[in-house]
Design a protein around this motif. Structure first.
Motif, PDB file in Angstrom:
ATOM      1  N   GLY A 132      -0.991  -7.625  22.513  1.00  0.00           N
ATOM      2  CA  GLY A 132      -0.053  -6.530  22.346  1.00  0.00           C
ATOM      3  C   GLY A 132      -0.812  -5.224  22.206  1.00  0.00           C
ATOM      4  O   GLY A 132      -1.783  -5.141  21.461  1.00  0.00           O
ATOM      5  N   ASN A 133      -0.385  -4.204  22.957  1.00  0.00           N
ATOM      6  CA  ASN A 133      -1.043  -2.904  22.910  1.00  0.00           C
ATOM      7  C   ASN A 133       0.014  -1.810  22.879  1.00  0.00           C
ATOM      8  O   ASN A 133       0.036  -0.922  23.712  1.00  0.00           O
ATOM      9  CB  ASN A 133      -1.988  -2.752  24.106  1.00  0.00           C
ATOM     10  CG  ASN A 133      -2.967  -1.611  23.949  1.00  0.00           C
ATOM     11  OD1 ASN A 133      -2.912  -0.870  22.976  1.00  0.00           O
ATOM     12  ND2 ASN A 133      -3.852  -1.462  24.920  1.00  0.00           N
ATOM     13  N   GLY A 134       0.942  -1.930  21.932  1.00  0.00           N
ATOM     14  CA  GLY A 134       1.987  -0.924  21.777  1.00  0.00           C
ATOM     15  C   GLY A 134       3.099  -1.104  22.780  1.00  0.00           C
ATOM     16  O   GLY A 134       3.860  -2.058  22.715  1.00  0.00           O
ATOM     17  N   SER A 161       2.591  -6.014  19.234  1.00  0.00           N
ATOM     18  CA  SER A 161       1.229  -6.169  18.739  1.00  0.00           C
ATOM     19  C   SER A 161       0.945  -7.648  18.523  1.00  0.00           C
ATOM     20  O   SER A 161       1.848  -8.475  18.529  1.00  0.00           O
ATOM     21  CB  SER A 161       1.042  -5.395  17.432  1.00  0.00           C
ATOM     22  OG  SER A 161       1.933  -5.874  16.444  1.00  0.00           O
TER      23      SER A 161
END
Length: 158
Positions: free
Chosen positions: A107-109, A3
């Motif tokens: 950040g996207n997981g 993230s």
């Protein structure tokens, strides 16, 4: 899980220094491919394998399946950071994402997104405003973002 967001510049050869936090969160080598909304997606090996497994389960004769495979797999390339933490972003992906100089890594997981800073700022302003995000949260997480997930008792399961 990754993230946060950081801004960087591509060098003259199209290389990007990946954030230290990303390199610590994701095992290399990474897979770069087209991402949604005009970004480049960076996947760690386990997440990429999950995508490949799912794409492998859909019929070869389905037009939507073929398009999805082409989108993901047609642009995919494996990269490993050099000693300075840089990866070369292929010209095809840079062109698709309209990346030339300033970039932001989001950040996207289980995936990191690499955006042109200009394109990200436009997307952020248009798509991530409070009203839209509240609407999305209410639709996708009706119990609320900060409330604990509901639990079931044995009696409720029967």
């Amino acid at each position: 899980m990754y993230s946060g967001s950081t801004t960087h510049n591509l060098d003259s050869k199209g290389r990007l220094v990946l954030p230290v936090k990303l390199r610590e969160a994701f095992e290399a080598p990474y897979v770069l491919t087209r991402g949604f909304s005009g970004c480049i997606a960076l996947y760690p090996p386990a997440q990429w394998q999950t995508i490949l497994d799912k794409l492998g389960r859909i019929a070869d004769t389905d037009k939507k399946a073929l398009a999805l495979r082409r989108f993901y797999m047609g642009a995919a390339t494996e990269v490993t950071p050099d000693e300075a933490g840089r990866v070369l972003i292929p010209k095809y992906l840079r062109d698709k994402a309209e990346i030339q100089g300033d970039v932001v890594v989001i950040g996207n997981g289980n995936v990191a997104e690499i955006w042109s800073l200009e394109k990200w700022n436009g997307y952020d302003d248009a798509e991530l405003n409070d009203d839209k995000v509240i609407e999305f949260a209410n639709e996708l997480v009706p119990e609320g973002m900060t409330n604990p997930l509901p639990t079931q008792t044995l009696n409720e399961e029967r």
